[in-house]
Scaffold this motif. Structure first.
Motif, PDB file in Angstrom:
ATOM      1  N   SER A 150       0.813  -1.224   0.000  1.00 37.08           N
ATOM      2  CA  SER A 150       0.000   0.000   0.000  1.00 37.08           C
ATOM      3  C   SER A 150       0.845   1.272   0.000  1.00 37.08           C
ATOM      4  O   SER A 150       0.663   2.171   0.827  1.00 37.08           O
ATOM      5  N   GLY A 151       1.813   1.328  -0.911  1.00 33.33           N
ATOM      6  CA  GLY A 151       2.657   2.519  -1.011  1.00 33.33           C
ATOM      7  C   GLY A 151       3.876   2.475  -0.121  1.00 33.33           C
ATOM      8  O   GLY A 151       4.791   3.272  -0.271  1.00 33.33           O
ATOM      9  N   GLN A 152       3.904   1.541   0.838  1.00 36.22           N
ATOM     10  CA  GLN A 152       5.062   1.392   1.712  1.00 36.22           C
ATOM     11  C   GLN A 152       5.722   0.048   1.408  1.00 36.22           C
ATOM     12  O   GLN A 152       5.038  -0.936   1.134  1.00 36.22           O
ATOM     13  N   LYS A 153       7.016   0.000   1.484  1.00 45.69           N
ATOM     14  CA  LYS A 153       7.735  -1.232   1.145  1.00 45.69           C
ATOM     15  C   LYS A 153       7.813  -2.137   2.368  1.00 45.69           C
ATOM     16  O   LYS A 153       8.876  -2.357   2.955  1.00 45.69           O
ATOM     17  N   LYS A 154       6.657  -2.668   2.765  1.00 45.44           N
ATOM     18  CA  LYS A 154       6.639  -3.581   3.898  1.00 45.44           C
ATOM     19  C   LYS A 154       7.152  -4.960   3.502  1.00 45.44           C
ATOM     20  O   LYS A 154       7.807  -5.648   4.270  1.00 45.44           O
ATOM     21  N   ILE A 155       6.806  -5.385   2.272  1.00 45.30           N
ATOM     22  CA  ILE A 155       7.289  -6.664   1.746  1.00 45.30           C
ATOM     23  C   ILE A 155       8.243  -6.374   0.595  1.00 45.30           C
ATOM     24  O   ILE A 155       7.862  -5.780  -0.401  1.00 45.30           O
ATOM     25  N   ARG A 156       9.497  -6.792   0.731  1.00 42.31           N
ATOM     26  CA  ARG A 156      10.506  -6.514  -0.288  1.00 42.31           C
ATOM     27  C   ARG A 156      10.605  -7.640  -1.306  1.00 42.31           C
ATOM     28  O   ARG A 156      10.833  -7.406  -2.489  1.00 42.31           O
ATOM     29  N   LYS A 157      10.427  -8.865  -0.826  1.00 44.27           N
ATOM     30  CA  LYS A 157      10.633 -10.008  -1.709  1.00 44.27           C
ATOM     31  C   LYS A 157       9.848 -11.207  -1.177  1.00 44.27           C
ATOM     32  O   LYS A 157       9.689 -11.382   0.037  1.00 44.27           O
ATOM     33  N   ILE A 158       9.348 -12.026  -2.107  1.00 52.33           N
ATOM     34  CA  ILE A 158       8.646 -13.258  -1.751  1.00 52.33           C
ATOM     35  C   ILE A 158       9.369 -14.417  -2.419  1.00 52.33           C
ATOM     36  O   ILE A 158       9.602 -14.406  -3.631  1.00 52.33           O
ATOM     37  N   LYS A 159       9.741 -15.424  -1.629  1.00 56.08           N
ATOM     38  CA  LYS A 159      10.490 -16.556  -2.159  1.00 56.08           C
ATOM     39  C   LYS A 159       9.794 -17.862  -1.800  1.00 56.08           C
ATOM     40  O   LYS A 159       9.308 -18.026  -0.673  1.00 56.08           O
ATOM     41  N   MET A 160       9.749 -18.784  -2.751  1.00 55.13           N
ATOM     42  CA  MET A 160       9.255 -20.133  -2.506  1.00 55.13           C
ATOM     43  C   MET A 160      10.461 -21.056  -2.329  1.00 55.13           C
ATOM     44  O   MET A 160      11.357 -21.073  -3.176  1.00 55.13           O
ATOM     45  N   GLN A 161      10.500 -21.794  -1.231  1.00 56.40           N
ATOM     46  CA  GLN A 161      11.583 -22.746  -1.014  1.00 56.40           C
ATOM     47  C   GLN A 161      11.020 -24.030  -0.422  1.00 56.40           C
ATOM     48  O   GLN A 161      10.023 -24.008   0.294  1.00 56.40           O
ATOM     49  N   ARG A 162      11.685 -25.124  -0.715  1.00 60.95           N
ATOM     50  CA  ARG A 162      11.299 -26.385  -0.088  1.00 60.95           C
ATOM     51  C   ARG A 162      11.746 -26.369   1.370  1.00 60.95           C
ATOM     52  O   ARG A 162      12.874 -25.971   1.674  1.00 60.95           O
ATOM     53  N   SER A 163      10.877 -26.797   2.252  1.00 60.52           N
ATOM     54  CA  SER A 163      11.200 -26.732   3.676  1.00 60.52           C
ATOM     55  C   SER A 163      12.400 -27.600   4.036  1.00 60.52           C
ATOM     56  O   SER A 163      13.116 -27.309   4.994  1.00 60.52           O
ATOM     57  N   GLU A 164      12.649 -28.648   3.266  1.00 56.86           N
ATOM     58  CA  GLU A 164      13.801 -29.508   3.560  1.00 56.86           C
ATOM     59  C   GLU A 164      15.117 -28.772   3.383  1.00 56.86           C
ATOM     60  O   GLU A 164      16.145 -29.177   3.944  1.00 56.86           O
ATOM     61  N   SER A 165      15.109 -27.680   2.625  1.00 56.11           N
ATOM     62  CA  SER A 165      16.337 -26.907   2.413  1.00 56.11           C
ATOM     63  C   SER A 165      16.346 -25.597   3.200  1.00 56.11           C
ATOM     64  O   SER A 165      17.261 -24.787   3.054  1.00 56.11           O
ATOM     65  N   ASN A 166      15.346 -25.397   4.039  1.00 55.41           N
ATOM     66  CA  ASN A 166      15.256 -24.164   4.822  1.00 55.41           C
ATOM     67  C   ASN A 166      14.840 -24.513   6.247  1.00 55.41           C
ATOM     68  O   ASN A 166      13.672 -24.810   6.523  1.00 55.41           O
ATOM     69  N   ASN A 167      15.792 -24.468   7.156  1.00 56.21           N
ATOM     70  CA  ASN A 167      15.538 -24.853   8.545  1.00 56.21           C
ATOM     71  C   ASN A 167      14.530 -23.948   9.236  1.00 56.21           C
ATOM     72  O   ASN A 167      13.848 -24.363  10.177  1.00 56.21           O
ATOM     73  N   LEU A 168      14.426 -22.697   8.774  1.00 57.60           N
ATOM     74  CA  LEU A 168      13.522 -21.768   9.445  1.00 57.60           C
ATOM     75  C   LEU A 168      12.079 -21.948   8.960  1.00 57.60           C
ATOM     76  O   LEU A 168      11.143 -21.590   9.674  1.00 57.60           O
ATOM     77  N   LEU A 169      11.900 -22.530   7.789  1.00 52.15           N
ATOM     78  CA  LEU A 169      10.561 -22.976   7.400  1.00 52.15           C
ATOM     79  C   LEU A 169      10.147 -24.171   8.259  1.00 52.15           C
ATOM     80  O   LEU A 169       8.967 -24.342   8.584  1.00 52.15           O
ATOM     81  N   GLN A 170      11.123 -24.984   8.633  1.00 54.20           N
ATOM     82  CA  GLN A 170      10.839 -26.098   9.544  1.00 54.20           C
ATOM     83  C   GLN A 170      10.413 -25.573  10.905  1.00 54.20           C
ATOM     84  O   GLN A 170       9.545 -26.150  11.579  1.00 54.20           O
ATOM     85  N   LEU A 171      10.991 -24.454  11.313  1.00 54.64           N
ATOM     86  CA  LEU A 171      10.557 -23.790  12.539  1.00 54.64           C
ATOM     87  C   LEU A 171       9.106 -23.331  12.415  1.00 54.64           C
ATOM     88  O   LEU A 171       8.304 -23.523  13.335  1.00 54.64           O
ATOM     89  N   ALA A 172       8.748 -22.754  11.275  1.00 51.78           N
ATOM     90  CA  ALA A 172       7.365 -22.317  11.057  1.00 51.78           C
ATOM     91  C   ALA A 172       6.401 -23.496  11.075  1.00 51.78           C
ATOM     92  O   ALA A 172       5.273 -23.390  11.575  1.00 51.78           O
ATOM     93  N   ASP A 173       6.848 -24.650  10.544  1.00 53.48           N
ATOM     94  CA  ASP A 173       6.041 -25.866  10.608  1.00 53.48           C
ATOM     95  C   ASP A 173       5.784 -26.266  12.057  1.00 53.48           C
ATOM     96  O   ASP A 173       4.665 -26.639  12.423  1.00 53.48           O
ATOM     97  N   TYR A 174       6.806 -26.195  12.880  1.00 52.38           N
ATOM     98  CA  TYR A 174       6.659 -26.535  14.299  1.00 52.38           C
ATOM     99  C   TYR A 174       5.645 -25.612  14.980  1.00 52.38           C
ATOM    100  O   TYR A 174       4.796 -26.061  15.753  1.00 52.38           O
ATOM    101  N   ILE A 175       5.735 -24.329  14.706  1.00 53.40           N
ATOM    102  CA  ILE A 175       4.804 -23.380  15.320  1.00 53.40           C
ATOM    103  C   ILE A 175       3.371 -23.708  14.911  1.00 53.40           C
ATOM    104  O   ILE A 175       2.468 -23.793  15.765  1.00 53.40           O
ATOM    105  N   ALA A 176       3.151 -23.931  13.608  1.00 50.90           N
ATOM    106  CA  ALA A 176       1.804 -24.254  13.130  1.00 50.90           C
ATOM    107  C   ALA A 176       1.294 -25.539  13.774  1.00 50.90           C
ATOM    108  O   ALA A 176       0.134 -25.625  14.196  1.00 50.90           O
ATOM    109  N   GLY A 177       2.157 -26.541  13.849  1.00 49.81           N
ATOM    110  CA  GLY A 177       1.760 -27.817  14.437  1.00 49.81           C
ATOM    111  C   GLY A 177       1.426 -27.717  15.906  1.00 49.81           C
ATOM    112  O   GLY A 177       0.426 -28.288  16.379  1.00 49.81           O
ATOM    113  N   ILE A 178       2.254 -26.998  16.654  1.00 49.51           N
ATOM    114  CA  ILE A 178       2.029 -26.855  18.092  1.00 49.51           C
ATOM    115  C   ILE A 178       0.746 -26.086  18.384  1.00 49.51           C
ATOM    116  O   ILE A 178      -0.068 -26.491  19.224  1.00 49.51           O
TER     117      ILE A 178
END
Length: 207
Positions: A150-178
């Motif tokens: 909305s006119g402000q650069k709150k989101i700079r970039k969006i990336k798709m990655q497989r969770s097996e190659s990104n440990n912090l996506l695995q962290l997000a999986d844990y949060i969602a699961g818990i």
């Protein structure tokens, strides 16, 4: 600023055919990239200690209680916050036919999730699990680009990655699961998991 997003459950409403009652989306936010890097290295070190390969994946639903406890002990040392939205699809509100439309359903969830975090966002790089459903990924990307900046650069970039190659996506999986399990059955064990990361909880909305 780095953001990692994952989901738990499904968007189906055919409960007699196995659709989950709850659908949860989590957003993990690291304001400092250096802190995210240190957290990632600690998760790698834990994999090494367990005798795992780097590509082996921490996954809340599949991991044993012992591994879950080890993972949470490691990540709780780092400075991040999380937001989550939990949808109870059996509630009266979601009996409306409009929620059977996946795009409408996703838009509703994303609005709830990002409205709670929007004031915190600044030039964020967003990472989404590539294995998420195509509809979810597409709708999330569209929503972020259309509604968040909305006119402000709150989101700079969006990336798709497989969770097996990104440990912090695995962290997000844990949060969602818990969070999903805590809301779904309120068992003492799931509450214990949630208590370990409670200090990181910025907002959890249950509908």
């Amino acid at each position: 600023m780095l953001i990692f997003i994952d989901e738990s459950g499904d968007t189906g409403f055919k409960f007699d055919k196995g659709s989950s009652r709850f659908f949860t989306v989590s957003l993990v936010l690291f304001e400092d990239k250096g802190e995210a890097h240190k957290c990632n290295l600690s998760i790698l070190a834990l994999k090494n200690k367990l005798g795992w390969n780097e590509s082996d994946e921490f996954h809340f639903k599949r991991n044993s209680d012992k591994i879950r406890a080890s993972f949470l002990k490691i990540i709780s040392k780092f400075d991040f916050s999380y937001y989550a939205v939990v949808i109870d699809k059996t509630s009266f509100k979601y009996k409306s036919e409009e929620f059977k439309d996946k795009k409408y359903f996703y838009n509703h969830i994303l609005k709830l999730l990002f409205d709670s975090a929007k004031d915190t966002l600044e030039k964020a790089e967003v990472f989404i699990d590539e294995v998420s459903t195509i509809d979810f990924k597409n709708q999330l990307s569209k929503y972020l680009r259309k509604n968040i900046n909305s006119g402000q650069k709150k989101i700079r970039k969006i990336k798709m990655q497989r969770s097996e190659s990104n440990n912090l996506l695995q962290l997000a999986d844990y949060i969602a699961g818990i969070i999903s399990r805590s809301v779904a059955n309120n068992k003492s064990k799931s509450d214990k998991y949630r208590s370990i990361i409670k200090a990181k909880e910025a907002c959890v909305e249950i509908e």
